[in-house]
Each structure stands twice: as structure tokens, then as C-alpha cells.
Design a protein around this motif. Structure first.
Motif, short mmCIF file in Angstrom:
data_model
loop_
_atom_site.label_atom_id
_atom_site.label_comp_id
_atom_site.label_asym_id
_atom_site.label_seq_id
_atom_site.Cartn_x
_atom_site.Cartn_y
_atom_site.Cartn_z
N LEU A 195 73.23 43.42 55.02
CA LEU A 195 73.44 45.04 53.94
C LEU A 195 72.42 46.33 54.99
O LEU A 195 72.39 47.39 54.19
CB LEU A 195 72.20 44.37 53.31
N ILE A 196 71.75 45.61 56.31
CA ILE A 196 70.98 46.90 55.99
C ILE A 196 72.05 47.87 56.52
O ILE A 196 71.54 49.22 57.06
CB ILE A 196 70.12 46.36 57.10
N TYR A 197 72.84 47.48 57.96
CA TYR A 197 74.08 48.07 58.40
C TYR A 197 74.65 49.19 57.24
O TYR A 197 74.71 49.94 57.89
CB TYR A 197 74.71 47.40 58.82
N LEU A 198 74.51 48.61 56.37
CA LEU A 198 76.07 49.63 54.95
C LEU A 198 74.38 50.50 54.65
O LEU A 198 75.37 51.17 54.18
CB LEU A 198 76.20 49.09 54.26
N GLY A 199 73.56 49.72 54.43
CA GLY A 199 72.14 50.76 54.29
C GLY A 199 72.25 50.50 52.26
O GLY A 199 71.88 51.74 51.36
N THR A 200 72.81 49.51 52.72
CA THR A 200 72.54 49.61 50.55
C THR A 200 71.80 48.75 50.31
O THR A 200 71.22 48.30 48.80
CB THR A 200 74.39 48.51 50.39
N CYS A 201 70.88 48.06 51.67
CA CYS A 201 69.54 47.50 50.82
C CYS A 201 68.92 47.13 51.64
O CYS A 201 68.83 47.10 53.03
CB CYS A 201 70.25 46.04 50.28
N ASP A 202 67.26 47.43 52.47
CA ASP A 202 66.85 47.78 53.46
C ASP A 202 66.07 46.25 53.52
O ASP A 202 65.52 46.66 54.22
CB ASP A 202 65.92 48.48 52.85
N GLY A 203 66.42 44.83 52.93
CA GLY A 203 66.35 44.00 53.17
C GLY A 203 64.74 43.12 53.24
O GLY A 203 64.08 42.20 54.06
N ASP A 204 63.98 44.70 52.84
CA ASP A 204 62.31 44.12 52.70
C ASP A 204 62.32 42.94 51.90
O ASP A 204 62.04 42.92 50.47
CB ASP A 204 61.21 45.12 52.20
N MET A 205 61.94 42.27 52.36
CA MET A 205 61.59 40.41 51.86
C MET A 205 60.01 40.40 51.16
O MET A 205 60.07 40.12 49.83
CB MET A 205 61.88 39.37 52.65
N GLU A 206 59.46 40.89 52.44
CA GLU A 206 57.42 40.83 51.10
C GLU A 206 57.74 41.75 50.15
O GLU A 206 57.33 41.25 49.34
CB GLU A 206 56.61 41.90 52.75
N LYS A 207 58.35 42.94 50.10
CA LYS A 207 58.29 43.61 48.70
C LYS A 207 59.04 43.47 47.87
O LYS A 207 59.51 44.14 46.78
CB LYS A 207 58.40 45.29 49.03
N GLY A 208 60.23 42.22 47.74
CA GLY A 208 60.29 41.44 47.33
C GLY A 208 62.40 42.25 46.49
O GLY A 208 62.86 41.81 45.84
N ASN A 209 62.99 43.25 47.78
CA ASN A 209 64.28 43.90 47.88
C ASN A 209 64.74 43.28 48.46
O ASN A 209 66.02 43.40 47.91
CB ASN A 209 63.41 44.98 48.45
N LEU A 210 64.65 42.00 49.00
CA LEU A 210 65.71 41.00 49.36
C LEU A 210 65.03 38.88 48.92
O LEU A 210 63.95 39.15 49.40
CB LEU A 210 66.22 40.76 50.62
N ARG A 211 65.36 39.18 48.25
CA ARG A 211 65.32 37.09 47.77
C ARG A 211 66.43 36.28 47.44
O ARG A 211 67.30 36.46 47.24
CB ARG A 211 64.11 37.31 46.39
N ALA A 212 66.11 34.88 47.17
CA ALA A 212 67.57 33.92 47.15
C ALA A 212 67.16 32.49 46.56
O ALA A 212 66.09 32.63 45.80
CB ALA A 212 67.53 33.63 48.38
N ASP A 213 67.87 32.24 45.74
CA ASP A 213 68.29 31.41 44.19
C ASP A 213 68.60 29.89 45.32
O ASP A 213 70.21 30.36 45.55
CB ASP A 213 68.19 31.72 43.31
N VAL A 214 68.52 29.32 45.59
CA VAL A 214 68.69 28.39 46.54
C VAL A 214 69.32 26.97 45.65
O VAL A 214 68.15 26.22 45.53
CB VAL A 214 68.04 28.22 47.47
N ASN A 215 70.38 27.25 45.96
CA ASN A 215 71.16 25.58 44.85
C ASN A 215 71.00 24.33 46.17
O ASN A 215 71.96 24.86 47.43
CB ASN A 215 72.26 25.93 44.11
N VAL A 216 70.28 23.55 45.71
CA VAL A 216 70.45 21.88 46.43
C VAL A 216 70.77 20.62 46.07
O VAL A 216 70.20 20.61 44.68
CB VAL A 216 69.01 22.02 47.19
N SER A 217 71.92 20.39 46.51
CA SER A 217 72.16 18.67 45.92
C SER A 217 72.38 18.05 47.49
O SER A 217 72.71 18.65 48.41
CB SER A 217 73.61 18.85 45.81
#
Length: 497
Positions: A195-217
Motif C-alpha cells: 500500500l505504501i509503495y502504491l501510495g494508496t494508504c500511508d499505513g500509519d497504524m498509530e493514527k488508525g489509518n491501517l487496522r485489522a479485524d482478525v478472524n480466529v478459529s
């Protein structure tokens, strides 16, 4: 219960009381689109604004306000899909996901359930052991973010900040292809890099710009998938790893005690290191999805998609392969460099001419990934903000290659350069650090040390490895500036070994 991870090729299993278990993981990654305005309004997007300072009437859900699709956000979604080697859908449509929550003033979220803009793709991920595995992408769709609830300003009140409401998100949904926390983290790191290479998202997880919902089983090896639980909005690699470890243990304990897993949404508490129930997991029908009546279906022209494809930058996998072929780097070294776009660019700037009889690419890579990276990490500085010019690393490597300085002296030179004393060449000249290559001067030092230590000199004939002591003494006598190869050659000749 002791749940130790044990290696069992080709998968990793967790050993429970009653036998091994396999973790099955899928991620739904929410990446904020790198756009200056929101998905359906012209309101600004930016971090650090005061509460409710970046809110339009559309974002606030005022009656009669109609959404207008941001073309740039669509382009960024298509660009991301192409970077994920995914199918771009010429036809897509927006749906309303209906639910009530204070940070969602319209009472619905505009998303894409039935016809997403991007279909199936894949990401190649490098594991810690250097092997590769593939994570399949199920879909990427555009949707708007909700606002933010703030609970810590008053003991009895909550506050709503709508600055994020309407911000464009790309939800990237993976297949359940990961089998350990390490694999999930490696996948997310690789996705963030793309995403950072593409320039489509800055990937800043501290600011909440990238976050994940994790599905676990969890399941017994070879059995059908078990019931999954979704851990919402995890925003750091460390927390993702901890959340998976805890949730897998929790589910195994329940199943081994004869219970069953309830499908639900959970939150991860980083303070306690545990997940806790948030709500039962809703199905699509619970949100009463239907096509958004205010937005026409989105139809993309193939020529426009191709135009975006032609504008893509060199992506991480391609760059790694090129670094290996052009510069002769190992897979590991190339992987370390391409993991950070700024680091890769810095290396290339320092290594100009490498691979064609020019600068030593391996030596250049070592300086970039070791000394330079260590200094930046110690000062908590991103590579993109590196204060040391790449030309200085190039100059330092050249001084080593031309035997002006030794590798040992180079570390001292680097220290002075990092402290702002000038370029490597300037430091070497100012501090008199040029390597002694005059064999006459080296021979003089060797003769003096041998003469002062006849017993040790005699012992070397029976124990050749003892020559190392003489090397150290000569280097000490010359202030570390003698050419090590010349010192070894002269000592061997003088001592007859």
C-alpha cells in the motif's frame, strides 16, 4: 494449560491436553485511502484537527444531503487492486449497511457488499525462515468510516467526534489462509508495504489509518473449519500477535472442556492481554443491506483501468527480484531492503554503479541495513527522515574499497560523520585516519614487535594461529591504520608460517 507451539511441517500446530490443534486465520484490513477529501463529500481529511472541524452536512447526516462519489478514491481502490494482482470489476455498486450507533449520524454506512470494486487476488508473503506462502484476497471494497466516540472526558458523558465520519476506507478481505500469528503479522506487514509503495494508504497504524479485524478459529488438523470469532480494530502488529495467541488458547480450552464456540465479535484489551466479548456476530441480513438509492452503479472503462495499470510503480516483489539480479544481493538482504520503500530508495542512491564494476553492492547493503538502520532506530527516526545523505554511505564504501581506510576505521569514520563532522573523506583527512599501506612502515613495526617478543615469535612456528596476537600488536602500534592484509602477509613471511 500449557499450549506450546510445535513445528509440524508443513503447518504449525498448538499442542493441547488432548492433542494438536490448528489455528485458522483470516484478516479484514481497513486501509484509509490517501485522499485529501472524504468518500462522498468535499470535507477535508487530516489528523490532528479539533473535534468536529472536518465535517460536512453530508457527513453529519442532515436531511436532503446527497453523497457525491470521490473519483480519486475510486482510482486509489483500482490501483490497490492491481497491486494485489486482483480482478478489477468493471461494474460495482454501493449498498447501505443499516445499524444505529451514535457515531453514525445517518443510521447507515455506505459500503459494497454484493458487488465490490475489486475481486479475488493474492499476496506473496515471506515467512521468518525465508520460505514463501500465498494469502488469497477474497475482495476489496470501498466504504465510509464512522465517527469516533470519546469516553474519557467525563465520568458520566460520552462525546462524538465526526471528523472521521465519511473518510474513505478500503476493506481488504483475505481468505482464511494463515495458520499462525507470525504468518498473520507477516501478511499484514507485506500488505502495508504494498500500500505504501502504491501510495494508496500511508499505513500509519498509530493514527488508525491501517487496522485489522482478525478472524480466529481452531480445528483438529485436517478437520473442517471451526466457528470463528472476530477481534475488531486491532491497530498494531504486536497486539495482533497477542490477540491471536490469547484467542486461540481460549477457544482450545473451551473445546477441550466439552464446550462450543459462539460466533461473536470480540475486542482485544492490550492492558490485560486478553479478548472479551463485544456482541454476537451479526450476519449480513441483520444489517438489512440494500442498494443505496442515492448512488448510481459504478461502471469503469477498461481504458481507464489500463491507464492506471501503466502508472503503477515497481512493487516490492519486483524490486526484490531486481535487487537480486542487478546487484547480486541474497534473497534475505534484498527482502530487508525492500520492506521499507525509503530504505530501498536510499540503498539504490548509495549503490549507483554497483554490479557493473562499480561500488560493492553487498557492502553498501550492509552499511544501510546495519549501521544506518541501527542509528535511526536508536533515535526513533523513520528511514524516510534519514538525516544522513546516501552519498555519504557511497563515499564511505568507496574509501573502504580503495583501501584508503579499513573496515574497522570505517566504523570510527561513520561515528564522526553521523555526529555532523562532514563527509567521510573530510573526516578521514581532518583526523588523519588514512590506512597505512606503506609496506616499509608496516615492516618496521613488525620487526620491532618480533624483536621485543622472541619467545612468542618462536612459538608461532608450532602454533600458527598464534600469529593473531602479532596482528593485534601491529594494528595497535599503527593506531589501527595498517592495512590488515599487508600486516598478515608481512608477518607470515617474517615468522615463517
Amino acid at each position: 494449560m500449557s499450549l506450546d507451539v510445535v513445528a509440524a511441517a508443513p503447518k504449525k500446530f498448538i499442542e493441547g491436553r488432548t492433542g494438536p490443534w490448528e489455528i485458522v486465520l483470516g484478516l479484514e484490513v481497513h486501509a484509509q485511502v490517501a485522499s485529501k477529501s472524504k468518500l462522498f463529500s468535499g470535507a477535508a481529511v487530516g489528523f490532528g484537527a479539533g473535534p468536529n472541524e472536518q465535517v460536512s452536512l453530508v457527513d453529519a447526516g442532515f436531511p436532503g444531503m446527497l453523497p457525491v462519489l470521490n473519483r480519486y478514491c475510486v482510482e486509489q481502490a483500482v490501483r490497490t487492486g492491481l497491486g494485489l494482482r486482483a480482478q478489477i470489476n468493471a461494474y460495482s455498486r454501493f449498498d447501505r449497511k443499516n445499524y444505529f450507533y451514535p457515531d453514525l449520524p445517518t443510521g447507515y454506512q455506505i459500503s459494497q457488499l454484493y458487488h465490490p470494486i475489486v475481486g479475488e487476488g493474492e499476496v506473496e508473503v515471506e515467512a521468518e525462515d525465508g520460505s514463501f506462502f500465498t494469502v488469497r484476497i477474497e475482495r476489496l471494497h470501498l466504504e465510509q468510516d464512522a465517527g469516533k466516540l470519546i469516553h474519557d472526558l467525563s465520568p458520566s458523558e460520552s462525546y462524538v467526534d465526526l471528523n472521521r465520519a465519511g473518510t474513505a476506507l478500503m476493506e481488504i478481505v483475505s481468505k482464511p489462509d494463515m495458520r499462525s500469528a507470525d504468518e498473520a503479522v507477516a501478511y499484514l506487514k507485506k500488505l502495508r508495504t504494498i500500500l505504501i509503495y502504491l501510495g494508496t494508504c500511508d499505513g500509519d497504524m498509530e493514527k488508525g489509518n491501517l487496522r485489522a479485524d482478525v478472524n480466529v478459529s481452531v480445528r483438529r488438523p485436517g478437520e473442517p473449519f471451526g466457528t470463528r470469532c472476530e477481534i475488531k480494530n486491532v491497530n498494531s502488529f504486536r497486539f495482533i500477535s497477542q490477540a491471536i495467541a490469547y484467542e486461540a488458547r481460549r477457544q482450545i480450552e473451551i473445546l477441550e472442556d466439552g464446550g462450543k464456540i459462539d460466533q461473536e465479535t470480540r475486542l482485544f484489551d492490550p492492558t490485560k492481554g486478553e479478548t472479551r466479548s463485544m456482541r454476537s456476530k451479526e450476519e449480513a441480513q441483520d444489517y438489512r443491506y440494500f442498494p443505496d438509492p442515492d448512488l448510481l452503479p459504478l461502471k469503469l472503462e477498461e481504458a481507464w483501468i489500463e491507464e492506471i495499470r501503466q502508472s503503477l510503480p515497481e512493487l516490492p516483489d519486483d524490486k526484490r527480484r531486481r535487487f537480486m539480479s542487478q546487484y547480486g544481493l541474497s534473497q534475505y538482504d534484498a527482502g530487508v531492503l525492500i520492506s521499507d520503500q525509503a530504505k530501498a530508495d536510499y540503498f539504490e542512491a548509495a549503490a549507483q554503479g554497483s554490479g557493473n564494476g562499480g561500488r560493492d553492492a553487498k557492502l553498501t547493503a550492509n552499511w544501510v541495513t546495519n549501521e544506518v538502520s541501527a542509528r535511526l532506530a536508536a533515535s526513533d527516526t523513520e528511514f524516510a527522515d534519514n538525516p544522513l545523505p546516501a552519498a555519504y554511505v557511497a563515499e564511505l564504501v568507496e574509501l573502504i574499497e580503495t583501501n584508503v581506510i579499513s573496515s574497522k576505521i570505517a566504523k570510527e569514520v561513520f561515528e564522526h560523520v553521523w555526529n555532523g563532522e562532514g563527509s567521510p573523506a573530510q573526516v578521514v583527512e581532518a583526523r588523519g585516519l588514512k590506512q597505512v599501506t606503506d609496506t616499509g612502515a608496516i615492516e618496521k613495526a613488525v620487526d620491532e614487535i618480533i624483536a621485543a617478543n622472541p619467545d612468542k615469535a618462536e612459538a608461532v612456528k608450532d602454533k600458527p594461529q598464534a600469529i593473531g596476537w602479532f596482528v593485534g600488536q601491529v594494528m595497535k602500534a599503527t593506531g589501527g591504520k595498517a592495512n590488515p592484509a599487508a600486516v598478515n602477509d608481512i608477518l607470515k613471511a617474517k615468522l615463517g608460517v
